[in-house]
Design a protein around this motif. Sequence first.
Motif, PDB file in Angstrom:
ATOM      1  N   ASN A 103      -2.188  11.300  -7.770  1.00 47.09           N
ATOM      2  CA  ASN A 103      -1.556  11.223  -6.456  1.00 47.09           C
ATOM      3  C   ASN A 103      -0.050  11.434  -6.523  1.00 47.09           C
ATOM      4  OD1 ASN A 103      -0.983   8.747  -7.735  1.00 47.09           O
ATOM      5  ND2 ASN A 103      -0.643   7.774  -5.741  1.00 47.09           N
ATOM      6  N   SER A 104       0.482  11.782  -7.709  1.00 46.91           N
ATOM      7  CA  SER A 104       1.926  11.844  -7.859  1.00 46.91           C
ATOM      8  C   SER A 104       2.552  13.048  -7.177  1.00 46.91           C
ATOM      9  CB  SER A 104       2.287  11.889  -9.352  1.00 46.91           C
ATOM     10  OG  SER A 104       1.768  13.049  -9.954  1.00 46.91           O
ATOM     11  N   TRP A 140      -7.502  -0.143  -3.837  1.00 42.78           N
ATOM     12  CA  TRP A 140      -6.306   0.650  -3.596  1.00 42.78           C
ATOM     13  C   TRP A 140      -5.909   1.401  -4.861  1.00 42.78           C
ATOM     14  CZ3 TRP A 140      -2.762  -3.334  -0.613  1.00 42.78           C
ATOM     15  CH2 TRP A 140      -3.071  -3.277   0.751  1.00 42.78           C
ATOM     16  N   GLU A 158       0.829  -1.200   0.000  1.00 40.51           N
ATOM     17  CA  GLU A 158       0.000   0.000   0.000  1.00 40.51           C
ATOM     18  C   GLU A 158       0.867   1.254   0.000  1.00 40.51           C
ATOM     19  OE1 GLU A 158      -3.932   1.911   2.140  1.00 40.51           O
ATOM     20  OE2 GLU A 158      -2.793   0.381   3.219  1.00 40.51           O
ATOM     21  N   HIS A 159       1.975   1.216   0.743  1.00 44.59           N
ATOM     22  CA  HIS A 159       2.876   2.365   0.758  1.00 44.59           C
ATOM     23  C   HIS A 159       3.449   2.605  -0.628  1.00 44.59           C
ATOM     24  CE1 HIS A 159       6.582   4.665   1.407  1.00 44.59           C
ATOM     25  NE2 HIS A 159       5.999   5.136   2.482  1.00 44.59           N
ATOM     26  N   ALA A 178       0.714   4.046  -2.895  1.00 48.82           N
ATOM     27  CA  ALA A 178       0.289   5.392  -2.527  1.00 48.82           C
ATOM     28  C   ALA A 178       1.355   6.444  -2.785  1.00 48.82           C
ATOM     29  CB  ALA A 178      -0.105   5.422  -1.050  1.00 48.82           C
ATOM     30  N   LYS A 179       2.624   6.071  -2.646  1.00 49.33           N
ATOM     31  CA  LYS A 179       3.680   7.073  -2.622  1.00 49.33           C
ATOM     32  C   LYS A 179       4.594   7.075  -3.841  1.00 49.33           C
ATOM     33  CE  LYS A 179       2.575   8.498   1.518  1.00 49.33           C
ATOM     34  NZ  LYS A 179       2.041   9.861   1.748  1.00 49.33           N
ATOM     35  N   SER A 194      -8.321   4.195  -5.593  1.00 49.95           N
ATOM     36  CA  SER A 194      -8.233   5.317  -4.650  1.00 49.95           C
ATOM     37  C   SER A 194      -6.965   6.132  -4.842  1.00 49.95           C
ATOM     38  CB  SER A 194      -8.308   4.799  -3.206  1.00 49.95           C
ATOM     39  OG  SER A 194      -7.191   3.994  -2.892  1.00 49.95           O
ATOM     40  N   TYR A 195      -5.896   5.507  -5.346  1.00 47.70           N
ATOM     41  CA  TYR A 195      -4.646   6.220  -5.583  1.00 47.70           C
ATOM     42  C   TYR A 195      -4.488   6.662  -7.039  1.00 47.70           C
ATOM     43  CZ  TYR A 195      -3.499   4.243  -1.027  1.00 47.70           C
ATOM     44  OH  TYR A 195      -3.531   3.894   0.304  1.00 47.70           O
TER      45      TYR A 195
END
Length: 207
Positions: free
Chosen positions: A199-200, A129, A97-98, A101-102, A132-133
Amino acid sequence: MLIKQVEFIKSATKAPHYPPGDLPEIAFAGRSNVGKSSLINALVNRKNLVRTSSTPGRTQLINFFNVNGQFTLVDLPGYGFAKVPLAVKKQWGPMMEHYLAKRANLRGVILILDVRRIPVAEDIQMLHWLQSYAVTPILVVTKCDKVSRNERGRQARIIAQTLGVAPEDLNFFSALNKEGKDQIWQRIESALSEKEPGNSAAADETT
């Protein structure tokens, strides 16, 4: 895509250990023993770039590969009923997930499903996931040579309904005869050509 060169870069579990994010990335995710290694090897025309095994859960790290110096292929740990220590399994969810997301240069994720199986909670969670990202999901249904055409159609409807997607969003693949390989590459190339996802703006954490 013409594959000229594929090189292993490194393995990692945390953002500080990821390679520099100067190339777009396409990641591969799926339940243990879903055929992820066979799919990756077939796409890059290598027999053993990624080790295949009858024992689920052998991939316990995030593995990075440079493809043609143009993009990075990322092999994420398999999830599900892998016979690995519970402590390791508990790390996989937060680790993946990290990354999702990142990782600012992530352009798409190949989410792999077995044509003979109904998607499980982890498959649905992974798709949520990605959504959402704002990461492009590429849904690949593997092991299609193991069922009849009629059974494939029936399973495709069940898989699509379970995931809440349209049947035409599914890409079918067989490691035996390489069916679907060109179509999957088209989806990958389309994802690579996209601009950075929404999300970048969140840079990779260093801690």
